[in-house]
Design a protein around this motif. Structure first.
Motif, PDB file in Angstrom:
ATOM      1  N   THR A  49      62.826   8.879 -47.451  1.00  0.00           N
ATOM      2  CA  THR A  49      63.702   8.818 -45.448  1.00  0.00           C
ATOM      3  C   THR A  49      62.762   9.153 -44.517  1.00  0.00           C
ATOM      4  O   THR A  49      61.559   8.647 -44.330  1.00  0.00           O
ATOM      5  CB  THR A  49      64.902  10.070 -45.598  1.00  0.00           C
ATOM      6  N   GLU A 106      60.933   4.734 -43.452  1.00  0.00           N
ATOM      7  CA  GLU A 106      62.142   3.488 -44.200  1.00  0.00           C
ATOM      8  C   GLU A 106      63.097   3.012 -43.326  1.00  0.00           C
ATOM      9  O   GLU A 106      63.481   1.927 -43.529  1.00  0.00           O
ATOM     10  CB  GLU A 106      62.452   4.790 -44.979  1.00  0.00           C
ATOM     11  N   ARG A 107      63.510   3.599 -42.398  1.00  0.00           N
ATOM     12  CA  ARG A 107      64.640   2.896 -41.651  1.00  0.00           C
ATOM     13  C   ARG A 107      64.014   1.994 -40.587  1.00  0.00           C
ATOM     14  O   ARG A 107      64.891   1.323 -39.670  1.00  0.00           O
ATOM     15  CB  ARG A 107      64.792   3.891 -40.608  1.00  0.00           C
ATOM     16  N   ASP A 153      61.949   2.080 -37.832  1.00  0.00           N
ATOM     17  CA  ASP A 153      62.380   2.643 -36.928  1.00  0.00           C
ATOM     18  C   ASP A 153      61.455   2.410 -35.412  1.00  0.00           C
ATOM     19  O   ASP A 153      60.686   3.309 -35.284  1.00  0.00           O
ATOM     20  CB  ASP A 153      63.397   4.037 -36.749  1.00  0.00           C
ATOM     21  N   ARG A 177      63.588  -6.293 -46.156  1.00  0.00           N
ATOM     22  CA  ARG A 177      63.342  -5.227 -44.220  1.00  0.00           C
ATOM     23  C   ARG A 177      61.555  -5.616 -44.100  1.00  0.00           C
ATOM     24  O   ARG A 177      60.587  -5.500 -45.275  1.00  0.00           O
ATOM     25  CB  ARG A 177      63.497  -3.548 -44.450  1.00  0.00           C
TER      26      ARG A 177
END
Length: 283
Positions: A225, A229-230, A232, A269
């Motif tokens: 997480t 992972e995002r 960002d 991604r």
């Protein structure tokens, strides 16, 4: 098959107590100090031997549980004893059985055994040894005896190649000792933010436990997480701006590995911007 133990520290006491509790015939101990050998013998209900010669004569299997740098000198002393037909094992994670030089001339057989476990307490660590995975390498004769012995106690055993011992041990250090260092680094950063140490510990405990449990119950990819992972990027840039030099290097090195995990978890991604951010800061 009486088992003698050379070394009465955390590993020696724990292994001896575990074997004795499981019904294995442990003869006793010898150590460099009388106090430690008496303590180990009392704790395990075995005998404190006065010399290596006496222990060797009373044992068919000899376990060397001393620090790594002492193992060669212990072996040199053992090799001068009458050890034909005996099994000699050391418990170093990084040294292989090659340390038993010219063993074939003694008529003994040898192997290295390593429990993938952190021995934190001399008198309580044995309590969880029934959950531990052991690795082993060395002479086929020694392995043919020691592997079934450990497996009969319920411990899984994996035989590895001697040339892999150091890398194997480095892996163990990374997931054990170095995780502790990373944890402490995070606590120190929180103290820098104004938290008391105990407050910081309480603050991160659910986070640490949750992440470890998720990794162990699923996989690193699935447990991952956070901002990497995002994807960002802006949050990561801000992190890097406030980190000290040593902290920043750790963040980048681990972050690059997390990008690999994130890419496997989210193949749709594109994490190139994060890697570029790391490269810019590293230059």
């Amino acid at each position: 098959m009486d088992i003698g133990i050379i070394g009465a520290g955390k590993v020696g006491c724990s292994i001896g107590k575990y074997l004795k509790e499981q019904g294995c015939p442990v003869a006793g101990y010898v150590s460099k100090t009388g106090e430690s050998v008496d303590s180990a013998a009392t704790f395990t209900g075995t005998k404190a031997f006065g010399s290596l010669e006496e222990l060797a004569a009373a044992s068919e299997v000899l376990l060397i549980t001393t620090p790594d740098d002492i193992i060669p000198s212990v072996w040199n002393c053992l090799a001068k004893q009458s050890i034909q037909g005996k099994i000699i094992c050391h418990f170093s994670g990084s040294l292989s059985s090659v340390v038993f030089s010219d063993m074939d001339k003694t008529g003994a057989s040898g192997c290295s055994i390593h429990p993938m476990y952190a021995f934190s307490n001399k008198f309580t660590s044995y309590e969880k040894l029934n959950q531990v995975f052991f690795t082993m390498e060395g002479d086929e004769k020694a392995i043919a005896v020691m592997k079934p012995l450990l497996e009969s106690l319920g411990n899984p055993v994996c035989v590895i190649a001697p040339e892999n011992k150091v890398r194997y041990h480095a892996a163990a250090a990374m997931v054990s000792n170095m995780v502790t260092g990373l944890y402490q680094m995070g606590l120190d950063m929180l103290v820098d933010c104004g938290f008391e140490t105990e407050q910081a510990r309480a603050l991160v405990e659910p986070l640490v436990r949750g992440n470890i449990e998720a990794v162990l119950s699923s996989s690193s990819e699935q447990a991952l997480t956070g901002p990497i992972e995002r994807n960002d990027v802006e949050t990561i840039r801000k992190h890097l701006q406030v980190l000290k030099s040593g902290e920043k290097q750790v963040y980048i090195n681990l972050g690059q590995r997390l990008v690999e995990l994130a890419g496997r978890k989210n193949p749709d991604r594109d994490y190139a911007a994060i890697l570029k951010c790391f490269q810019e800061v590293s230059q």
